[in-house]
Design a protein around this motif. Sequence first.
Motif, mmCIF file in Angstrom:
data_model
loop_
_atom_site.group_PDB
_atom_site.id
_atom_site.type_symbol
_atom_site.label_atom_id
_atom_site.label_comp_id
_atom_site.label_asym_id
_atom_site.label_seq_id
_atom_site.Cartn_x
_atom_site.Cartn_y
_atom_site.Cartn_z
ATOM 1 N N MET A 1 0.834 -1.179 0.000
ATOM 2 C CA MET A 1 0.000 0.000 0.000
ATOM 3 C C MET A 1 0.884 1.249 0.000
ATOM 4 N N LYS A 2 0.594 2.164 -0.889
ATOM 5 C CA LYS A 2 1.375 3.385 -1.045
ATOM 6 C C LYS A 2 1.036 4.387 0.053
ATOM 7 N N LYS A 3 2.075 4.990 0.650
ATOM 8 C CA LYS A 3 1.862 5.985 1.695
ATOM 9 C C LYS A 3 1.318 7.267 1.074
ATOM 10 N N GLU A 4 0.327 7.863 1.709
ATOM 11 C CA GLU A 4 -0.310 9.093 1.246
ATOM 12 C C GLU A 4 0.347 10.301 1.910
ATOM 13 N N TYR A 5 0.798 11.252 1.122
ATOM 14 C CA TYR A 5 1.404 12.484 1.630
ATOM 15 C C TYR A 5 0.452 13.647 1.386
ATOM 16 N N ILE A 124 9.794 18.510 -8.373
ATOM 17 C CA ILE A 124 8.429 18.423 -8.910
ATOM 18 C C ILE A 124 8.059 16.976 -9.207
ATOM 19 N N THR A 125 9.002 16.219 -9.746
ATOM 20 C CA THR A 125 8.728 14.810 -10.030
ATOM 21 C C THR A 125 8.468 14.044 -8.748
ATOM 22 N N LEU A 126 9.278 14.295 -7.728
ATOM 23 C CA LEU A 126 9.088 13.636 -6.434
ATOM 24 C C LEU A 126 7.722 13.966 -5.851
ATOM 25 N N ILE A 131 2.351 12.661 -3.984
ATOM 26 C CA ILE A 131 1.100 13.305 -3.592
ATOM 27 C C ILE A 131 -0.056 12.697 -4.384
ATOM 28 N N SER A 132 -1.171 12.527 -3.697
ATOM 29 C CA SER A 132 -2.335 11.941 -4.370
ATOM 30 C C SER A 132 -2.768 12.815 -5.539
ATOM 31 N N ARG A 136 -2.278 16.910 -6.103
ATOM 32 C CA ARG A 136 -1.030 17.118 -6.843
ATOM 33 C C ARG A 136 -0.919 18.517 -7.432
ATOM 34 N N GLY A 137 -1.988 19.037 -7.978
ATOM 35 C CA GLY A 137 -1.964 20.371 -8.595
ATOM 36 C C GLY A 137 -1.626 21.457 -7.589
ATOM 37 N N ILE A 138 -2.277 21.438 -6.438
ATOM 38 C CA ILE A 138 -2.009 22.457 -5.422
ATOM 39 C C ILE A 138 -0.613 22.282 -4.836
ATOM 40 N N ALA A 139 -0.171 21.042 -4.679
ATOM 41 C CA ALA A 139 1.164 20.797 -4.115
ATOM 42 C C ALA A 139 2.253 21.324 -5.048
ATOM 43 N N THR A 140 2.145 21.039 -6.343
ATOM 44 C CA THR A 140 3.160 21.532 -7.277
ATOM 45 C C THR A 140 3.061 23.054 -7.427
#
Length: 174
Positions: A1-5, A124-126, A131-132, A136-140
């Motif tokens: 299961m992938k960890k959610e950030y 940005i790739t990381l 990020i879910s 993702r849009g707001i995080a980048t």
Amino acid sequence: MKKEYGILSIPVIVAALGYFVDIYDLLLFAITRVESLRSFNLSPEKVTSEGEAILMWQMAGLLIGGIIWGIMGDKKGRLSVLFGSIVLYSLANIANGFVTDLGQFRAVRFIAGLGLAGELGAGITLVSELISKSKRGIATSMVAGIGLTGAVVAYFMKQNFDWRTCYFIGGGLG
């Protein structure tokens, strides 16, 4: 299961702060170019021509660095590239404060360019990988927005400090 950030997670913060210092350094030469080159007692014509040459070396470093860091990111991982590029351009910034001739200036800006090329791509790739999709849009956008304030800080640093000190500050920020 992938960890959610979340959008305020360590990867987003590190990428944003890395991009902040990246933009600070990238634009610092443009902001301090005339003052720094005048300190070498150059004529106005030489300030222009040498400034263009140094900028060309920095851009060559960016071009080559982008290729190298991209390959390394795929082989060694984004996080190691992110930190490695930040360390490289931070050390180059500190070295830039000690340059005593134009050859050193060109070489250090080339090395800085190598380092600068890796940070944003890896960061940005990381963030995009961790990020879910819904965040993702707001995080980048946060990475970019915080990063771009580095240009503003570089301008104000130049208003208050000698050009060499501005490079030492940039190296310390990294």
